[in-house]
Structures are given as C-alpha cells and as structure tokens.
Scaffold this motif. Structure first.
Motif, PDB file in Angstrom:
ATOM      1  N   LEU A  13       1.363  -0.780  -0.300  1.00  0.00           N
ATOM      2  CA  LEU A  13      -0.194  -0.157  -0.011  1.00  0.00           C
ATOM      3  C   LEU A  13       1.123   1.254   0.063  1.00  0.00           C
ATOM      4  N   ASP A  14       2.219   1.085   0.190  1.00  0.00           N
ATOM      5  CA  ASP A  14       3.059   2.325   0.147  1.00  0.00           C
ATOM      6  C   ASP A  14       2.705   2.880  -1.337  1.00  0.00           C
ATOM      7  N   SER A  15       3.800   4.121  -0.647  1.00  0.00           N
ATOM      8  CA  SER A  15       3.361   5.247  -1.997  1.00  0.00           C
ATOM      9  C   SER A  15       4.831   4.813  -2.100  1.00  0.00           C
ATOM     10  N   PRO A  16       5.400   5.438  -4.148  1.00  0.00           N
ATOM     11  CA  PRO A  16       6.546   5.040  -4.706  1.00  0.00           C
ATOM     12  C   PRO A  16       7.227   6.162  -4.513  1.00  0.00           C
ATOM     13  N   SER A  17       8.777   6.222  -3.611  1.00  0.00           N
ATOM     14  CA  SER A  17       9.942   6.644  -3.889  1.00  0.00           C
ATOM     15  C   SER A  17      11.112   5.860  -3.976  1.00  0.00           C
ATOM     16  N   GLN A  18      12.143   6.559  -3.637  1.00  0.00           N
ATOM     17  CA  GLN A  18      13.904   6.211  -3.701  1.00  0.00           C
ATOM     18  C   GLN A  18      13.864   5.018  -3.306  1.00  0.00           C
ATOM     19  N   ASN A  19      12.903   4.761  -1.609  1.00  0.00           N
ATOM     20  CA  ASN A  19      13.163   3.911  -0.546  1.00  0.00           C
ATOM     21  C   ASN A  19      12.782   2.261  -1.310  1.00  0.00           C
ATOM     22  N   HIS A  20      11.485   2.034  -2.320  1.00  0.00           N
ATOM     23  CA  HIS A  20      11.169   1.497  -2.863  1.00  0.00           C
ATOM     24  C   HIS A  20      11.800   0.818  -4.454  1.00  0.00           C
ATOM     25  N   LEU A  21      11.222  -0.319  -4.479  1.00  0.00           N
ATOM     26  CA  LEU A  21      11.524  -1.566  -5.595  1.00  0.00           C
ATOM     27  C   LEU A  21      10.404  -1.393  -6.962  1.00  0.00           C
ATOM     28  N   PHE A  22      11.290  -0.998  -7.657  1.00  0.00           N
ATOM     29  CA  PHE A  22      10.296  -1.765  -9.265  1.00  0.00           C
ATOM     30  C   PHE A  22      11.102  -2.592 -10.522  1.00  0.00           C
ATOM     31  N   ASN A  23      10.718  -3.704 -10.835  1.00  0.00           N
ATOM     32  CA  ASN A  23      11.748  -4.868 -11.924  1.00  0.00           C
ATOM     33  C   ASN A  23      11.278  -4.521 -13.023  1.00  0.00           C
ATOM     34  N   PHE A  24      12.373  -4.078 -13.827  1.00  0.00           N
ATOM     35  CA  PHE A  24      12.651  -4.497 -15.002  1.00  0.00           C
ATOM     36  C   PHE A  24      12.857  -5.772 -16.000  1.00  0.00           C
ATOM     37  N   CYS A  25      13.037  -5.740 -17.003  1.00  0.00           N
ATOM     38  CA  CYS A  25      13.406  -6.438 -17.878  1.00  0.00           C
ATOM     39  C   CYS A  25      14.574  -6.086 -18.672  1.00  0.00           C
ATOM     40  N   ALA A  26      15.645  -7.508 -19.068  1.00  0.00           N
ATOM     41  CA  ALA A  26      16.348  -6.721 -19.436  1.00  0.00           C
ATOM     42  C   ALA A  26      16.612  -5.674 -20.755  1.00  0.00           C
ATOM     43  N   ARG A  27      15.102  -6.419 -21.662  1.00  0.00           N
ATOM     44  CA  ARG A  27      14.633  -4.996 -22.822  1.00  0.00           C
ATOM     45  C   ARG A  27      13.879  -4.471 -21.868  1.00  0.00           C
ATOM     46  N   SER A  28      13.396  -3.626 -21.284  1.00  0.00           N
ATOM     47  CA  SER A  28      13.329  -2.183 -20.721  1.00  0.00           C
ATOM     48  C   SER A  28      13.743  -1.178 -19.736  1.00  0.00           C
ATOM     49  N   ILE A  29      14.917  -1.813 -20.071  1.00  0.00           N
ATOM     50  CA  ILE A  29      15.963  -0.164 -20.025  1.00  0.00           C
ATOM     51  C   ILE A  29      15.786   0.829 -19.933  1.00  0.00           C
ATOM     52  N   ASP A  30      15.531   0.856 -21.190  1.00  0.00           N
ATOM     53  CA  ASP A  30      15.512   2.496 -22.705  1.00  0.00           C
ATOM     54  C   ASP A  30      14.235   3.311 -21.566  1.00  0.00           C
ATOM     55  N   VAL A  31      13.710   2.700 -20.635  1.00  0.00           N
ATOM     56  CA  VAL A  31      12.758   3.648 -19.230  1.00  0.00           C
ATOM     57  C   VAL A  31      13.890   4.398 -18.726  1.00  0.00           C
ATOM     58  N   LEU A  32      14.994   3.978 -17.954  1.00  0.00           N
ATOM     59  CA  LEU A  32      16.248   4.448 -17.480  1.00  0.00           C
ATOM     60  C   LEU A  32      16.053   5.743 -18.076  1.00  0.00           C
ATOM     61  N   LYS A  33      16.415   5.974 -19.033  1.00  0.00           N
ATOM     62  CA  LYS A  33      16.770   7.594 -19.726  1.00  0.00           C
ATOM     63  C   LYS A  33      16.342   8.427 -19.440  1.00  0.00           C
ATOM     64  N   ASN A  34      15.291   8.376 -18.734  1.00  0.00           N
ATOM     65  CA  ASN A  34      14.541   9.042 -17.911  1.00  0.00           C
ATOM     66  C   ASN A  34      14.638   9.197 -16.740  1.00  0.00           C
ATOM     67  N   PRO A  35      13.671  10.087 -15.314  1.00  0.00           N
ATOM     68  CA  PRO A  35      14.151   9.961 -14.431  1.00  0.00           C
ATOM     69  C   PRO A  35      13.040   8.831 -14.058  1.00  0.00           C
ATOM     70  N   PHE A  36      13.268   7.843 -13.041  1.00  0.00           N
ATOM     71  CA  PHE A  36      12.512   6.767 -12.799  1.00  0.00           C
ATOM     72  C   PHE A  36      11.804   7.416 -11.177  1.00  0.00           C
ATOM     73  N   PRO A  37      10.914   7.058 -10.477  1.00  0.00           N
ATOM     74  CA  PRO A  37      10.414   7.096  -9.193  1.00  0.00           C
ATOM     75  C   PRO A  37      10.957   6.517  -8.219  1.00  0.00           C
ATOM     76  N   CYS A  38      11.599   5.198  -8.703  1.00  0.00           N
ATOM     77  CA  CYS A  38      11.696   4.021  -7.544  1.00  0.00           C
ATOM     78  C   CYS A  38      13.395   3.637  -7.735  1.00  0.00           C
ATOM     79  N   LYS A  39      14.034   2.999  -7.260  1.00  0.00           N
ATOM     80  CA  LYS A  39      14.860   1.636  -7.498  1.00  0.00           C
ATOM     81  C   LYS A  39      14.399   0.633  -8.191  1.00  0.00           C
TER      82      LYS A  39
END
Length: 270
Positions: free
Chosen positions: A152-178
């Motif tokens: 039930l938590d809100s996003p922060s840099q202390n919370h996790l978000f999972n990527f696959c190897a083919r989705s890392i282009d998302v990280l070219k822009n700021p992202f709200p979680c680790k």
C-alpha cells in the motif's frame, strides 16, 4: 468445487517438487543452446517439459496443455494448462539460484489459478483469481502457505520496481523508484504480489511467462496492464502463441497506473 481445487493444488505441489528435485541436480552444470527467438534452452528444460505434460495428461486427461518447449497452439479445451518448465534458464545454467517451474490453469482461455515453485530457494507461490468466470472456490494468494498481498506504500527511492533486460530504455528519464533486474519474469511479478516491489515491467514476455502469475498477482490485490492494444486474455482457440509477446506493466494497485504507465507505455509500441 473445493475438492477440485484441492486436487489442483496437490497436483502442482507434488509435480513441481518431484521435477524440481531432479532439476536441482543439473543446476549450474548443464550447457544451453540458443533457440530461433534468441532465448536459451537446455536438455533440462525439455525433460521438465515432458515430465510435466505427462503428469497433466495422466491426472487430468480432459485438460489441454500449452508449453514453452512443445506445442504453442491454444487448444479447444475448457480447461488448459500453460507450462514454463524452467523460467529463468539463463540463471539456471549460470548457477544463479532464482529460477522456477510455472503452471497456469486457464478456464475458457483466461487464467484462474497459478502455481510457481522455485526449487533452489524453496519458495512456492500460488493464487486463485476467478474474475468474471463464474467459478467459485478458495480465494487469495500465498507464498509457502502464508497469505500475501501487494504493498500500500507510495513510490519513493526506498521502494523497488522491477525491469527486464529489454525495458531499460525507460531509465533514460528520471524514475520514481529504485530498480532491480532479476532475469526471471515470473519472479519479478511475484515480488509485486508479495509486496516487496511496487511494480514491474516486461517488454517481451511470452504467454508461459505470464499465465500463472496473472492469477497470483490479481489474487494478491495487484493489477496487470497490457501495453499493447490487444487484450491479454482470453486466448483464442487455434492461435499459435509461440512468437507473440505480451508487453505489460504490473503494479501493486490501481492508483499507481497514472504514475508509472506514461513512463513505460512506449514499450508496447516497439
């Protein structure tokens, strides 16, 4: 109906434990070859696939089966199992202990039960999600028999978000979680179901990566968002799902969709 679901759960527990005990003996010791789609396969994948298919046919002869290593055509059966005999083959061959056996049970083309077992780390996840099927039975999602639910938590840099190897282009822009890249689609999504991560994105998963966890995540309170125009379910009788990808976003709850979907939407258009 409860007797039916007890039989289903017992079958999954017994089958994955038996198959997993043999697979552990080959863990990190077996060579892989590359398939046409670029993914890896080993003799262990093929053996596991065969053992699970045989077990299903013996226990539930009226059920259909679609698996990663054999038939990719969705059959004309009211009930159908979708099997990933080793989800995380690269991890399995390289000696990384996060890999699993995934069994999804579909009713009229839509998952209603999922079971995923990770032999090396001794974790079993399962869940029941009936949606609009009209079925009744047990409810909820579980890990090793304990009820799990999404965060039930809100996003922060202390919370996790999972990527696959083919989705890392998302990280070219700021992202709200680790972020984390674990290399196993089912485990990425189960971390959302268990509350360890707030969400995850998979750019090119196949149907055997998603069928089981689709039911488990929703049973735990989470949501699946398709990033392509086509609906994920129900599957179509006679269609070949061997090459079709299902780009998707998984989240712990609905109100996070406006936060994360705009950041990953482009993955469904590539």
């Amino acid at each position: 109906m409860n007797e039916f679901w007890t039989d289903i759960l017992t079958f999954c527990q017994e089958t994955t434990k038996r198959v997993g005990e043999t697979l552990v003996k080959d863990f990190g010791k077996i060579q892989a070859t590359r398939k046409e789609d670029g993914t890896l396969v080993t003799k262990a994948d093929q053996w596991s696939d065969g053992e699970i298919r045989k077990s299903i046919y013996e226990r539930f002869p009226e059920h259909g089966v679609l698996t990663e290593e054999t038939t990719h055509i969705f059959p004309d059966n009211e009930w159908c199992w979708i099997v990933d005999p080793i989800d995380g083959t690269t991890n399995f061959t390289r000696g990384i202990p996060i890999w699993g056996i995934s069994l999804g049970l579909l009713y009229k083309g839509t998952p209603v039960f999922g079971y995923v077992y990770f032999p090396q780390i001794q974790q079993s996840y399962y869940g029941y999600w009936y949606g609009e099927s009209g079925l009744m039975g047990p409810i909820g999602a579980y890990c090793n028999g304990e009820l799990i639910q999404t965060s039930l938590d809100s996003p922060s840099q202390n919370h996790l978000f999972n990527f696959c190897a083919r989705s890392i282009d998302v990280l070219k822009n700021p992202f709200p979680c680790k972020v984390r890249l674990i290399g196993v689609a089912s485990y990425n999504i189960l971390l959302v179901a268990s509350g360890a991560a707030l969400g995850g994105v998979e750019a090119t998963p196949k149907i055997w990566d998603l069928a089981a966890v689709w039911a488990i995540l929703q049973a735990a309170g989470g949501v699946f968002i398709s990033l392509s125009p086509e609906p994920m379910f129900p599957l179509n009788i006679g269609e070949n799902y061997g090459q079709r990808s299902f780009p998707c976003l998984t989240l712990s709850r609905d109100d996070l969709v406006p936060v994360f979907k705009p950041l990953v939407d482009f993955l469904g258009k590539t």
